[in-house]
Design a protein around this motif. Structure first.
Motif, PDB file in Angstrom:
ATOM      1  N   LEU A   1       0.489  -2.618  -6.123  1.00  0.00           N
ATOM      2  CA  LEU A   1       0.579  -1.146  -6.054  1.00  0.00           C
ATOM      3  C   LEU A   1      -1.506  -0.126  -5.984  1.00  0.00           C
ATOM      4  CD1 LEU A   1       1.934  -0.823  -9.581  1.00  0.00           C
ATOM      5  CD2 LEU A   1       3.284  -0.062  -6.785  1.00  0.00           C
ATOM      6  N   LEU A   2      -0.532   0.279  -4.878  1.00  0.00           N
ATOM      7  CA  LEU A   2      -2.097   1.291  -4.441  1.00  0.00           C
ATOM      8  C   LEU A   2      -1.410   2.737  -4.621  1.00  0.00           C
ATOM      9  CD1 LEU A   2      -4.758   2.310  -3.182  1.00  0.00           C
ATOM     10  CD2 LEU A   2      -2.482   1.962  -0.787  1.00  0.00           C
TER      11      LEU A   2
ATOM     12  N   LEU B   1      -0.133  -3.946   3.657  1.00  0.00           N
ATOM     13  CA  LEU B   1      -0.609  -5.569   2.642  1.00  0.00           C
ATOM     14  C   LEU B   1      -1.304  -6.990   2.687  1.00  0.00           C
ATOM     15  CD1 LEU B   1      -1.382  -7.264  -0.689  1.00  0.00           C
ATOM     16  CD2 LEU B   1       0.736  -7.696  -0.768  1.00  0.00           C
ATOM     17  N   ALA B   2      -3.161  -6.958   3.429  1.00  0.00           N
ATOM     18  CA  ALA B   2      -3.161  -8.053   3.354  1.00  0.00           C
ATOM     19  C   ALA B   2      -3.736  -9.454   3.633  1.00  0.00           C
ATOM     20  CB  ALA B   2      -3.587  -6.945   4.991  1.00  0.00           C
TER      21      ALA B   2
ATOM     22  N   MET C   1       4.166  -1.702   2.916  1.00  0.00           N
ATOM     23  CA  MET C   1       4.205  -0.708   1.616  1.00  0.00           C
ATOM     24  C   MET C   1       5.424  -0.083   2.579  1.00  0.00           C
ATOM     25  SD  MET C   1       0.627  -1.929   0.242  1.00  0.00           S
ATOM     26  CE  MET C   1       1.148  -1.438  -1.788  1.00  0.00           C
ATOM     27  N   GLU C   2       6.039   0.471   0.922  1.00  0.00           N
ATOM     28  CA  GLU C   2       7.001   1.389   0.697  1.00  0.00           C
ATOM     29  C   GLU C   2       6.225   2.275  -0.390  1.00  0.00           C
ATOM     30  OE1 GLU C   2      10.984   0.585   0.039  1.00  0.00           O
ATOM     31  OE2 GLU C   2      10.743  -1.403   1.077  1.00  0.00           O
ATOM     32  N   LYS C   3       6.825   3.883  -0.299  1.00  0.00           N
ATOM     33  CA  LYS C   3       5.756   4.987  -1.091  1.00  0.00           C
ATOM     34  C   LYS C   3       7.129   5.425  -1.698  1.00  0.00           C
ATOM     35  CE  LYS C   3       5.309   8.684   1.302  1.00  0.00           C
ATOM     36  NZ  LYS C   3       4.602   9.700   2.310  1.00  0.00           N
ATOM     37  N   THR C   4       6.507   5.307  -3.212  1.00  0.00           N
ATOM     38  CA  THR C   4       7.403   5.512  -4.070  1.00  0.00           C
ATOM     39  C   THR C   4       7.305   7.328  -4.294  1.00  0.00           C
ATOM     40  OG1 THR C   4       6.209   5.496  -6.127  1.00  0.00           O
ATOM     41  CG2 THR C   4       6.772   3.391  -5.085  1.00  0.00           C
ATOM     42  N   GLU C   5       8.238   8.177  -5.317  1.00  0.00           N
ATOM     43  CA  GLU C   5       8.044   9.430  -5.413  1.00  0.00           C
ATOM     44  C   GLU C   5       7.068  10.088  -6.406  1.00  0.00           C
ATOM     45  OE1 GLU C   5      12.007  10.627  -6.881  1.00  0.00           O
ATOM     46  OE2 GLU C   5      12.909   9.790  -4.572  1.00  0.00           O
TER      47      GLU C   5
ATOM     48  N   TRP D   1       2.500   3.697  -3.201  1.00  0.00           N
ATOM     49  CA  TRP D   1       2.335   2.463  -2.108  1.00  0.00           C
ATOM     50  C   TRP D   1       2.841   1.005  -3.358  1.00  0.00           C
ATOM     51  CZ3 TRP D   1       3.343   3.745   2.594  1.00  0.00           C
ATOM     52  CH2 TRP D   1       3.205   5.101   3.212  1.00  0.00           C
ATOM     53  N   TYR D   2       3.840   0.202  -2.760  1.00  0.00           N
ATOM     54  CA  TYR D   2       3.711  -0.909  -3.355  1.00  0.00           C
ATOM     55  C   TYR D   2       5.173  -1.734  -2.319  1.00  0.00           C
ATOM     56  CZ  TYR D   2       9.314  -1.412  -3.506  1.00  0.00           C
ATOM     57  OH  TYR D   2      10.699  -0.422  -3.616  1.00  0.00           O
TER      58      TYR D   2
END
Length: 320
Positions: free
Chosen positions: A241-242, A253-254, A267-271, A275-276
């Motif tokens: 998580l970021l 993510l690397a 990564m995917e952005k959440t509401e 970012w996860y």
């Protein structure tokens, strides 16, 4: 036509199998061993090591204790919590069972009577005394690194061998025990699902007493008998998580787990402002960073950092 026998091993998250039984007396939930006593699982009790038994219905249960090799068979130390009239439970950290692959144990009623299982489950074994003499009773057996489970994370499957009487999977996860993890017949073969602690293991199949490697698994190592053991790396799903950076166009993510690829793990952005990315990782230490619109950054919420030997500082994540 020549019939080809082959073995496959499939890593799963949670696929229900009808062919694996939950071991009696315990389960492993996360980092805990959960001992569970159900009165309905036992019909008789023994008062001592002579094997003399009494009917369970003749006794009122006041308390239940877990006793085994892990606590020197103490009749008092590991007292269980009463859940209802027929069920008792005790949780212990899995770390208490490090240093051994399997442990024998039993439930003690009223600090005096040993609950006697019947020899029908794969984790029930003949009890012996210190001199190796059979005691005419049975003990339960707990595996600290692997155990049969309907929701296990590893499914072993053997196609063919329909005429075999008994097929077993054995490996470094159960100290090469060639009896406990019997596979179940399925259409055109055999199967067993195990819950295995993350890590790297070697394994083989035992078909009617004959040991063999997994010919469908190219990852294998030479053993002391100049034969090959198949090798398995069991991972654990981890979520990175970021927080923040909601105006960023891309976050990647690397890490050491993907050879520091700058495009692979987007990564995917959440509401809720994160970012996860979720992925399985083998046991051990992993270095990583985030790439925010092309800029490499450390994980601001992880204080564990190390140099990588090339002058770079990376965030560190441990999988146990």
């Amino acid at each position: 036509m020549k019939r080809i026998h082959y073995i496959t091993i499939i890593l799963l998250l949670s696929v229900v199998s009808l062919f694996a039984q939950k071991p009696k007396g315990y389960s492993i939930e996360g980092d805990d061993v959960v001992f569970t006593f159900h009165r309905s699982d036992y019909e008789t009790l023994s008062h001592d090591y002579s094997g003399n038994r009494i009917d369970f219905d003749d006794l009122t249960v006041d308390n239940v204790v877990v006793a085994g090799e892990f606590n020197n068979w103490s009749k008092y130390d590991w007292k269980m919590t009463k859940i209802d009239d027929d069920t008792y439970e005790l949780r212990k950290p899995l770390s208490k069972f490090d240093g051994n692959y399997s442990w024998q144990f039993k439930f003690i009623i009223n600090n005096e009577y040993w609950a006697e299982p019947t020899n029908r489950d794969p984790n029930i074994v003949d009890a012996k005394n210190q001199n190796g003499k059979y005691l005419h009773v049975y003990n339960l057996k707990m595996f600290a690194k692997a155990y049969p489970s309907e929701d296990g994370n590893v499914r072993f499957r053997l196609r063919g061998f329909e005429d075999a009487e008994k097929v077993v999977v054995a490996g470094s996860f159960n100290k090469w025990d060639d009896q406990s993890f019997q596979m179940y017949r399925i259409e055109n073969g055999w199967e067993l699902k195990l819950q295995i602690k993350p890590g790297e293991y070697e394994y083989r199949f035992v078909v009617d007493g004959d040991w063999m490697e997994d010919p469908s698994n190219p990852d294998k190592v030479l053993n002391e008998f100049d034969e090959f053991n198949s090798r398995l790396n069991v991972g654990k799903y981890v979520t990175f998580l970021l927080k923040g950076y909601q105006d960023a166009q891309t976050v990647v993510l690397a890490g050491s787990f993907n050879d520091w690829n700058e495009e692979d793990l987007k990564m995917e952005k959440t509401e809720n402002g994160y970012w996860y990315y979720r992925l399985p990782l083998p046991a051990g230490k992993h270095h990583y960073k985030f790439i925010v619109d092309g800029e490499w950054i450390l994980d601001p919420d992880n204080s564990v950092r190390e140099y990588d030997g090339n002058g770079h500082v990376n965030s560190v994540f441990m999988v146990k």
